[in-house]
Write an enzyme that holds these catalytic residues in place. Structure first.
Site, PDB file in Angstrom:
ATOM      1  CE  LYS A 146      30.993  23.022   7.899  1.00 50.91           C
ATOM      2  NZ  LYS A 146      29.970  22.895   6.837  1.00 50.91           N
ATOM      3  CB  THR A 147      30.616  17.258  11.166  1.00 56.15           C
ATOM      4  OG1 THR A 147      30.142  18.604  11.229  1.00 56.15           O
ATOM      5  CG2 THR A 147      30.577  16.646  12.558  1.00 56.15           C
ATOM      6  CD  GLU A 190      32.276  20.888  11.651  1.00 49.32           C
ATOM      7  OE1 GLU A 190      31.210  21.324  11.194  1.00 49.32           O
ATOM      8  OE2 GLU A 190      32.343  20.019  12.549  1.00 49.32           O
TER       9      GLU A 190
END
Length: 465
Positions: free
Chosen positions: A127-128, A171
């Site tokens: 996700k980052t 995020e």
């Protein structure tokens, strides 16, 4: 204490110009929040146990305060605490007694972004990087997005990109159910695997939370899930208006690595209304997959295809994601955040792809006693694909020790080239490496300090940069 039962909005925050105090201000998510609040005109103070990291925030306009000074909470119009700060912290208690509203970081973030066209990127892994890539894609498309990410992005000089455009990219973290404070226009789910189960009553409860997170985007720009991840695909099947991306032949948007070299990858993503070739500096199949998610998301948000071809050409990754921190001759030191077996596998695969033929040494620091207990055998299995692996003592983070749980669990069923060791041994191993060798310091704890120390000893640079 202020508790927001509904999706938070900007009206949940005090007026711009008011004083806001951040508890745990030096954490990655809080640093990004601080930047957005300061840009919005709030007067921000902050405290943290990591005083050196806290002082660095003065460069963006935050006023550091001693963590022992509970008056910082009583003198503010709002106190915001990170999930790592307990509810009985003295400053929280003082603020509560003084009638000062208190919010968790996730609620404050939601209040700041929920009234924009919000793209929220969730998932156990990736996700980052996807959040950052999507921010870069929208930036290249002149959309001027606001981006909040859980890692330091060199291109933006921090954990946030301040933007005035209609979109926000965030995020979305499943830890502490934080992502349920977001109201996404577009929801991206990269993966759904058991993680942070201490925050949920069961694995089924965790999966249900992911579904709740994604559901609000169904009637808007929709939900984009990874077709290569069983958990994400299951979630997508359970809800409507979803599209998929990945290497799978069944993906709505299928990505292909056309060519890979030490300088990066040339890739193609194709499906429905799209046939896009793009260049990517970051190594590894998982990053090609991440890029596909970001580029398709940018298109869903209105970016023009022509703006996306080169937007990731120079992006090598977020700091601590396969970040080269030092080299001498054919020896390379890499700092990596992988702390879940799936992430360890992906990082090792990416290193093998980027440095084919090199000897691979992995220095792994397990993160959390609970995660080590649950996944020790899997960690040992994934680490065995390195030529040599050294397992450091567990980094406890927020947890107390669990009897019988230590780094020995990781190595007990692994082959002999996976063994326990110390930081000093790991640094020495890296400094003495010869031939074509890549040494990856891997984990979510303070193993990053060991990586920079090793790089310093290898290159003769005391700073390790």
């Amino acid at each position: 204490m202020l508790v927001t039962e509904q999706i938070p909005r900007l009206s949940d925050l005090p007026e711009s110009g008011s004083r806001v105090h951040l508890l745990g201000a030096a954490g990655a998510g809080m640093r990004a929040l601080a930047a957005v609040l300061i840009d919005g005109g709030w007067k921000v103070t902050g405290s943290d146990r990591d005083t050196e990291a806290l002082r660095s925030l003065s460069a963006i306009g935050l006023t550091p305060v001693s963590e022992s000074d509970s008056s910082a909470g009583t003198n503010a119009a709002l106190v915001i605490r990170s999930s790592a700060v307990p509810g009985d912290h003295p400053t929280v208690t003082a603020a509560y007694q003084a009638g000062v509203p208190i919010l968790k970081r996730a609620v404050a973030v939601g209040a700041l972004v929920n009234e924009r066209r919000l793209a929220a990127v969730a998932g156990t892994h990736g996700k980052t990087t996807v959040t950052t890539m999507l921010g870069l894609a929208l930036e290249a498309a002149d959309r001027d997005p606001l981006v909040l990410v859980g890692g330091h992005v060199s291109e933006w000089g921090g954990n946030a990109r301040i933007g005035r455009g209609p979109e926000a990219v965030v995020e979305a973290d499943e830890y502490d159910r934080s992502f349920l404070q977001l109201d996404p226009t577009l929801a991206v789910v990269t993966s759904v695997e058991p993680e942070h189960l201490e925050c949920y009553d069961s694995e089924a409860g965790m999966r249900s939370a992911f579904q709740t997170f994604a559901a609000s985007a169904v009637d808007r720009a929709g939900v984009l899930v990874c077709a290569d991840d069983a958990g994400a695909l299951e979630l997508g099947t359970a809800i409507g208006n979803r599209l998929s991306y990945g290497f799978s032949a069944s993906a709505d948007y299928r990505v292909e690595i056309v060519a890979a070299t030490s300088d990066g990858q040339h890739c193609r993503v194709k499906g429905r209304d799209l046939d896009l070739s793009f260049d990517l500096a970051a190594p590894g199949a998982h990053n090609a997959q991440n890029a596909a998610a970001a580029l398709v998301s940018a298109l869903r948000l209105g970016a023009e295809v022509e703006s996306l071809t080169g937007c990731l050409r120079h992006f090598r990754g977020v700091d601590r994601r396969l970040q080269v921190v030092g080299s001498r001759g054919d020896v390379v030191i890499v700092d990596d955040y992988a702390h879940h077996p799936t992430e360890v596998r992906a990082s090792i695969s990416a290193v093998r792809s980027a440095w084919p033929g090199a000897r691979l040494i992995v220095v792994f620091q397990p993160h959390l006693y609970s995660r080590t207990r649950a996944m020790a055998a899997e960690f040992g299995r994934e680490l065995s694909s390195a030529d040599q692996a050294l397992v450091l003592p567990i980094y406890p983070a927020r947890e107390e020790p669990i009897e019988g749980v230590d780094a020995g669990l990781v190595v007990q069923d692994a082959p002999g080239h996976v063994r326990q060791g110390s930081v000093d041994e790991a640094v020495g191993l890296a400094a003495e490496a010869g031939g074509e060798t890549v040494v990856v310091f891997m984990g979510a704890g303070d193993v990053t300090e060991a990586a920079h120390r090793a790089a310093g000893e290898l290159t003769g640079d005391a700073l390790g940069v």
